[in-house]
Motif scaffolding. Sequence first.
Motif, PDB file in Angstrom:
ATOM      1  N   PHE A  18      -1.021   3.248  17.222  1.00 49.10           N
ATOM      2  CA  PHE A  18      -1.259   2.798  15.846  1.00 49.10           C
ATOM      3  C   PHE A  18      -1.755   1.351  15.914  1.00 49.10           C
ATOM      4  O   PHE A  18      -0.977   0.408  15.700  1.00 49.10           O
ATOM      5  CB  PHE A  18       0.026   2.862  15.007  1.00 49.10           C
ATOM      6  N   PRO A  19      -3.025   1.135  16.206  1.00 51.30           N
ATOM      7  CA  PRO A  19      -3.521  -0.235  16.397  1.00 51.30           C
ATOM      8  C   PRO A  19      -3.486  -1.071  15.134  1.00 51.30           C
ATOM      9  O   PRO A  19      -3.492  -2.297  15.210  1.00 51.30           O
ATOM     10  CB  PRO A  19      -4.961  -0.020  16.880  1.00 51.30           C
ATOM     11  N   SER A  20      -3.472  -0.420  13.970  1.00 51.07           N
ATOM     12  CA  SER A  20      -3.458  -1.163  12.709  1.00 51.07           C
ATOM     13  C   SER A  20      -2.012  -1.335  12.256  1.00 51.07           C
ATOM     14  O   SER A  20      -1.402  -0.423  11.719  1.00 51.07           O
ATOM     15  CB  SER A  20      -4.264  -0.411  11.645  1.00 51.07           C
ATOM     16  N   GLY A  21      -1.452  -2.502  12.533  1.00 55.49           N
ATOM     17  CA  GLY A  21      -0.063  -2.714  12.139  1.00 55.49           C
ATOM     18  C   GLY A  21       0.488  -3.995  12.707  1.00 55.49           C
ATOM     19  O   GLY A  21      -0.226  -4.790  13.330  1.00 55.49           O
ATOM     20  N   THR A  22       1.791  -4.211  12.505  1.00 56.87           N
ATOM     21  CA  THR A  22       2.452  -5.431  12.953  1.00 56.87           C
ATOM     22  C   THR A  22       3.750  -5.071  13.655  1.00 56.87           C
ATOM     23  O   THR A  22       4.329  -4.006  13.445  1.00 56.87           O
ATOM     24  CB  THR A  22       2.763  -6.365  11.772  1.00 56.87           C
TER      25      THR A  22
END
Length: 495
Positions: free
Chosen positions: A222-226
Amino acid sequence: MSRKSRGDKSPWKTPSVYAFVGDYGPFRAKRFEPIEQVLVILYDKISRCASGPQHHTMYDFAGQAQKRLLKSDDSTLGDQDTDTIRNGILVIDVRYMFDTDQELAAPLKKETEDSNLTLTKGFGKSILRLFQRLHFRNIVLAAEGELCALALKLHKVLHEKDSGMISELHLSCPILTARFINTHLSAPTQENGKKTKTVNVTPLKLLVETMNSRVDILRGFFPSGTTEIAGEEQTDNYLLGFTPVSENSGNGEHPECKHGYDADYRSTLGQSLFATQITVEMNRYTKQYERNCEDITKSLTDMIDESHTETDVKTINWSSCETHIGALILRGNRCILVRSLQHEWIGMRIPSLPRQPEESPADTIGRILLEFTEADADDVTFLPQVLPVSVFAPNGRPILVHLYAAYATEPPPRDSPLEPDVEDDESTYDWYTYTNAMQKVDAASTTALQIMALNLVQCVKVGIVPTKWGGVFGQEMKMLDVCITTPIAQPLLDE
């Protein structure tokens, strides 16, 4: 008809669903419209208590939700998070799908370790069907610990069916086995033996105690995240969609303790916390699933004795068991029900006391009045012609209650007969009409009230019981072969 439909479905339990909103009224699912832009939490906080009365199962969570939903000036939230959290929090409570904690642990472990790509039968698939029947849209899905594996599986299956259902994932301290990661978070192999890189567009927020290889795999999947690192005490805040903050940071925290729920708290805009229980049932006529919402806000502060086990009434020796005298105190079309301010029992009861030797039923009723209402025996008239009714094992207690009727000598407050029942939780008793009394007491007591109501009908016809101050108790009752057509149909405000 399939064999499955003819089988015993008693163990087929579904999760409990609760909704929390900080608003001017409780959560309502509009017919044919999706439940959208809410935070949905998979919940398994084990809080089954060993003994004694306890608060509602969602009481602790309500304290956290109240602190978050009613804070309009929390600077730790972005605009998008603020909109999501204020649209409501839905809790999918999986604890009571099973009778014991051990039964719950087994499917959780299987969901985490199973190499099968699909959800497990009876647990994961039940929750999947619930998500679909609740008709979610654009939600944030949150989970903690072992439930993170279930959340990831749900996201994968639901994303294939409806990519617009889950817009974001929040995972707190995920527990994922190596087998789970190799099965669900690895790139699929094509026919030529090469692996394709899978990029998931759903944003993922991670809260972990320490960075490790599993966290790196999740971040790559999940590359889009924090990702944030925090202690275990901050996971509850994170599940609610908030950046962890110090409890004594001086930013206007709720005056109660960390998990305390304050039923009287109002925000600066006058909003309060409302709790709703949601059930999904098939309409027998349309064959469509409907979402039913019940406001349970008042039940959050009720004390529930989950450790209490009712006595098998068939094993009681009714000729030698403990005997009580019960008092049905009447005033117009209402009767008295009592509560325990010390939480000795839950809910409302018909007042009763053990009968003393050489004591008449009228004398026992006098003691009941003094103990439960602080009134005197002179404040009621005993009605000996109204036959007593036997109440067997009320509230599961191994006792036999002989229920007698008495009538108040003083009228109710002016205009009271036509006003709805008013409850005062700080008083030991309240007055209820037949309809409301039937909803407040247990099954054994409701049967006794029905029989007593029929007795009162006969007594009204011969003048033993007056029809004043709103009528007579039980006038709302309707049965197949009994219709009350006495003058009580027109309530008399004055005698």
